[in-house]
Design an enzyme around this catalytic site. Structure first.
Site, PDB file in Angstrom:
ATOM      1  N   GLU A 151      64.968  48.897  14.731  1.00 38.90           N
ATOM      2  CA  GLU A 151      64.003  48.492  15.675  1.00 38.90           C
ATOM      3  C   GLU A 151      64.802  47.725  16.814  1.00 38.90           C
ATOM      4  OE1 GLU A 151      60.749  48.543  15.895  1.00 38.90           O
ATOM      5  OE2 GLU A 151      61.318  48.105  17.807  1.00 38.90           O
ATOM      6  N   ASN A 208      72.998  44.631  19.188  1.00 40.23           N
ATOM      7  CA  ASN A 208      72.729  43.247  19.191  1.00 40.23           C
ATOM      8  C   ASN A 208      74.080  42.464  19.574  1.00 40.23           C
ATOM      9  OD1 ASN A 208      70.177  43.609  18.943  1.00 40.23           O
ATOM     10  ND2 ASN A 208      69.806  42.395  17.012  1.00 40.23           N
ATOM     11  N   GLY A 257      69.550  32.522  21.051  1.00 40.11           N
ATOM     12  CA  GLY A 257      68.705  31.909  19.893  1.00 40.11           C
ATOM     13  C   GLY A 257      67.919  33.092  19.289  1.00 40.11           C
ATOM     14  N   CYS A 260      67.370  37.153  15.629  1.00 39.93           N
ATOM     15  CA  CYS A 260      68.180  38.260  15.733  1.00 39.93           C
ATOM     16  C   CYS A 260      69.543  38.218  16.152  1.00 39.93           C
ATOM     17  CB  CYS A 260      67.484  39.502  16.551  1.00 39.93           C
ATOM     18  SG  CYS A 260      65.738  39.978  16.274  1.00 39.93           S
ATOM     19  N   LYS A 263      71.528  35.640  13.594  1.00 42.24           N
ATOM     20  CA  LYS A 263      71.601  36.326  12.313  1.00 42.24           C
ATOM     21  C   LYS A 263      72.378  37.454  12.442  1.00 42.24           C
ATOM     22  CE  LYS A 263      67.927  38.406  10.887  1.00 42.24           C
ATOM     23  NZ  LYS A 263      68.433  39.625  10.419  1.00 42.24           N
ATOM     24  N   ARG A 327      62.583  30.235  15.755  1.00 38.85           N
ATOM     25  CA  ARG A 327      63.815  30.294  14.987  1.00 38.85           C
ATOM     26  C   ARG A 327      65.160  30.299  15.798  1.00 38.85           C
ATOM     27  NH1 ARG A 327      61.964  35.541  11.667  1.00 38.85           N
ATOM     28  NH2 ARG A 327      60.712  35.948  13.454  1.00 38.85           N
TER      29      ARG A 327
HETATM   30  C1  UGA Z   1      66.537  40.809  20.733  1.00 38.99           C
HETATM   31  C2  UGA Z   1      67.162  42.228  21.370  1.00 38.99           C
HETATM   32  O1  UGA Z   1      66.929  42.086  22.786  1.00 38.99           O
HETATM   33  C3  UGA Z   1      66.291  43.412  20.791  1.00 38.99           C
HETATM   34  O2  UGA Z   1      66.779  44.518  21.431  1.00 38.99           O
HETATM   35  C4  UGA Z   1      66.224  43.439  19.499  1.00 38.99           C
HETATM   36  O3  UGA Z   1      65.608  44.518  18.772  1.00 38.99           O
HETATM   37  C5  UGA Z   1      65.981  42.256  18.756  1.00 38.99           C
HETATM   38  O4  UGA Z   1      66.814  41.169  19.327  1.00 38.99           O
HETATM   39  C6  UGA Z   1      66.054  42.311  17.027  1.00 38.99           C
HETATM   40  O5  UGA Z   1      67.205  42.621  16.814  1.00 38.99           O
HETATM   41  O6  UGA Z   1      65.059  42.283  16.586  1.00 38.99           O
HETATM   42  P1  UGA Z   1      64.854  38.955  20.920  1.00 38.99           P
HETATM   43  O7  UGA Z   1      65.667  38.361  19.878  1.00 38.99           O
HETATM   44  O8  UGA Z   1      63.182  38.919  20.811  1.00 38.99           O
HETATM   45  O9  UGA Z   1      65.329  40.567  21.034  1.00 38.99           O
HETATM   46  O10 UGA Z   1      65.236  38.399  22.433  1.00 38.99           O
HETATM   47  P2  UGA Z   1      65.973  38.595  23.642  1.00 38.99           P
HETATM   48  O11 UGA Z   1      64.942  38.569  24.577  1.00 38.99           O
HETATM   49  O12 UGA Z   1      67.036  39.606  23.443  1.00 38.99           O
HETATM   50  O13 UGA Z   1      66.946  37.224  23.775  1.00 38.99           O
HETATM   51  C7  UGA Z   1      67.560  36.768  22.916  1.00 38.99           C
HETATM   52  C8  UGA Z   1      68.274  35.259  23.320  1.00 38.99           C
HETATM   53  O14 UGA Z   1      69.178  35.508  24.302  1.00 38.99           O
HETATM   54  C9  UGA Z   1      67.097  34.463  23.662  1.00 38.99           C
HETATM   55  O15 UGA Z   1      67.474  33.003  23.298  1.00 38.99           O
HETATM   56  C10 UGA Z   1      67.363  34.476  25.324  1.00 38.99           C
HETATM   57  O16 UGA Z   1      66.871  33.226  25.844  1.00 38.99           O
HETATM   58  C11 UGA Z   1      69.016  34.662  25.266  1.00 38.99           C
HETATM   59  N1  UGA Z   1      69.403  35.286  26.588  1.00 38.99           N
HETATM   60  C12 UGA Z   1      68.996  36.552  26.878  1.00 38.99           C
HETATM   61  C13 UGA Z   1      70.254  34.693  27.378  1.00 38.99           C
HETATM   62  O17 UGA Z   1      70.625  33.444  27.252  1.00 38.99           O
HETATM   63  N2  UGA Z   1      70.574  35.176  28.706  1.00 38.99           N
HETATM   64  C14 UGA Z   1      70.118  36.279  29.002  1.00 38.99           C
HETATM   65  O18 UGA Z   1      70.516  36.917  29.985  1.00 38.99           O
HETATM   66  C15 UGA Z   1      69.200  37.025  28.213  1.00 38.99           C
END
Ligand code: UGA
Length: 436
Positions: A151, A208, A257, A260, A263, A327
């Site tokens: 996913e 990821n 954070g 995903c 972890k 989380r």
């Molecule tokens: C992430 C991936 O983007 C998805 O493609 C993946 O499917 C998912 O993990 C998973 O493995 O299930 P998600 O954890 O929902 O999705 O959130 P993101 O939007 O990717 O953000 C992750 C973290 O990175 C957040 O804490 C966000 O604030 C941070 N982030 C994101 C930044 O600090 N800077 C950025 O430019 C982008």
């Protein structure tokens, strides 16, 4: 759809499982969702949605005739032709992925007379599929196909991502299973990438890890910008215009954070270590990310002189906007560190549902941004909620004891905030101070 409608069992009513179930039901399939948490199933049966994900509630309601919820694994697989495994795979004490929930689902598949394929959506270490194949064979389920279908959806846009994914990875070593799953994804607007099971498992971990690396890279550049007077947002905007690099995931902040990246990066590191390889780059990414919220607290401490007996407002608690998910949210590290420094905490978030344990049971929750700012010695912008854009900052300033903000998302305009009377610290940008 009638002719090609399938019976699908979805194990795990979390973010991934519920979205998968709702979306397949909206494509006309019969879906039975099984979870081990009675409260979750009770809510779903009553028409409530136990998590917040935009569009999910509507999709579940619109397709309720095609959706069944149960605690009983036997009932879930009774008619199932395809079983989706969407259970969580939390890290064990050694940093490996805990697959016990996956194994218990596999156990229940012995009771599935019509089953043609098992599909794992949960993120798992490379090699898990091969072990599941062996377990299926040992259980006499030679005829049941196996596929990895990782996913890639992000929380907050999971429903949109399901219907318009960048790619659909189908990892299977069996041609019939590849055909079955490719057909199941008809009507979804995204290219199918078919490959072997191990490669599909690796695509997820590599994607990821690369995204986490990109975020960490820009956070490192931000630290160098702070030391040299460059502005990281300008740097990221211009760097991101190079089509080979792209602007996505180049927002400096308090570190990544969520359920995903932290972890999965640790799981990939553990997987590499288990084979005797030290994944140096990933080690550095994880270490830098752990430091990021601590650096913010340290900078605030330097600005205020001390944090002891200061009231600090946390604006946003969830790991990102558009979700209620706490989380591995940087806010939890910030809150714990601030308390350890002797600060008092006020917090605001429109969606967060923190556990009633440390540190959140020591924070005073307030219902609006301005209420949270009231009597604060400083505030930290933690989550990029739109309410923070919409705040009348000039009007809110007199409510604070001292108008000091740490913008952990580089959301606010430094010049405008300085004009409004604030000292604005941010990540990778010069500190803005009110004109004298
Ligand atoms: C992430 C991936 O983007 C998805 O493609 C993946 O499917 C998912 O993990 C998973 O493995 O299930 P998600 O954890 O929902 O999705 O959130 P993101 O939007 O990717 O953000 C992750 C973290 O990175 C957040 O804490 C966000 O604030 C941070 N982030 C994101 C930044 O600090 N800077 C950025 O430019 C982008």
């Amino acid at each position: 759809m009638q002719g090609s409608a399938r019976h699908i069992a979805v194990f795990g009513a979390g973010y991934i499982g519920l979205v998968t179930a709702a979306c397949f039901a909206s494509l006309g399939h019969h879906v039975t969702v099984r979870d081990i948490q009675p409260e979750r199933i009770r809510l779903l049966q009553a028409g409530d949605v136990p998590i917040y994900e935009p569009g999910l509630g509507e999709l579940l309601a619109d397709n309720k005739e095609l959706l069944t919820y149960t605690l009983d694994a036997g009932e879930a697989v009774r008619d199932a032709q395809i079983a989706y495994i969407c259970v969580d795979t939390p890290p064990t004490a050694s940093g490996d992925a805990d697959l016990s929930r996956v194994w218990s689902v596999i156990e229940s598949l012995r009771q599935a007379p019509h089953l043609a394929a098992v599909v794992v959506k949960s993120t798992v270490p490379v090699g898990t599929g091969a072990r599941i194949r062996t377990a299926l064979d040992q259980a006499g389920l030679h005829h049941v196909g196996y596929a990895s279908n990782p996913e890639f959806t992000a929380e907050g846009r999971a429903v949109t991502d399901f219907f318009h994914p960048d790619r659909i990875v189908i990892g299977t070593d069996e041609a019939a299973t590849a055909r079955l799953l490719t057909a199941l994804h008809n009507g979804i607007d995204g290219p199918v990438q078919a490959m072997d099971v191990a490669s599909a498992e690796m695509v997820k971990l590599a994607s990821n890890a690369l995204l986490a690396t990109k975020i960490t890279f820009i956070n490192e550049i931000a630290t160098v910008c702070e030391a040299t007077g460059a502005d990281v947002t300008r740097v990221a905007d211009a760097v991101g215009l190079d089509h080979r690099l792209g602007r996505h995931f180049l927002n400096a902040g308090l570190g990544y954070g969520g359920s995903c990246f932290p972890k999965d990066s640790r799981a990939l590191r553990a997987m590499a270590s288990n084979s005797g390889y030290s994944f140096q780059l990933l080690n550095a990414v994880i270490e830098v990310n752990d430091l990021q919220p601590r650096r913010a607290v340290q900078r605030l401490k330097t600005e205020l002189g001390t944090l002891r007996d200061k009231r600090i407002a946390l604006l946003g608690m969830t790991f990102k906007a558009g979700t209620d998910d706490m989380r591995e949210a940087p806010s939890t590290v910030l809150a714990s560190r601030l308390l350890a420094e002797g600060a008092a905490l006020t917090c605001w978030d429109p969606m967060a549902r923190p556990a009633d344990t440390q540190p959140w049971n020591q924070a005073e929750r307030r219902s609006t941004v301005t209420a949270a700012l009231t009597d604060a010695d400083a505030a930290i912008v933690v989550t990029e909620w739109p309410q923070l854009h919409d705040t009348e900052w000039a009007e809110a300033r007199p409510l604070m004891r001292t108008p000091v903000l740490f913008d952990g998302r580089n959301l606010l305009d430094p010049e405008a905030m300085a004009d409004a009377g604030y000292t604005l610290l941010s990540v990778g940008r010069a500190t803005a101070r009110p004109p004298r």
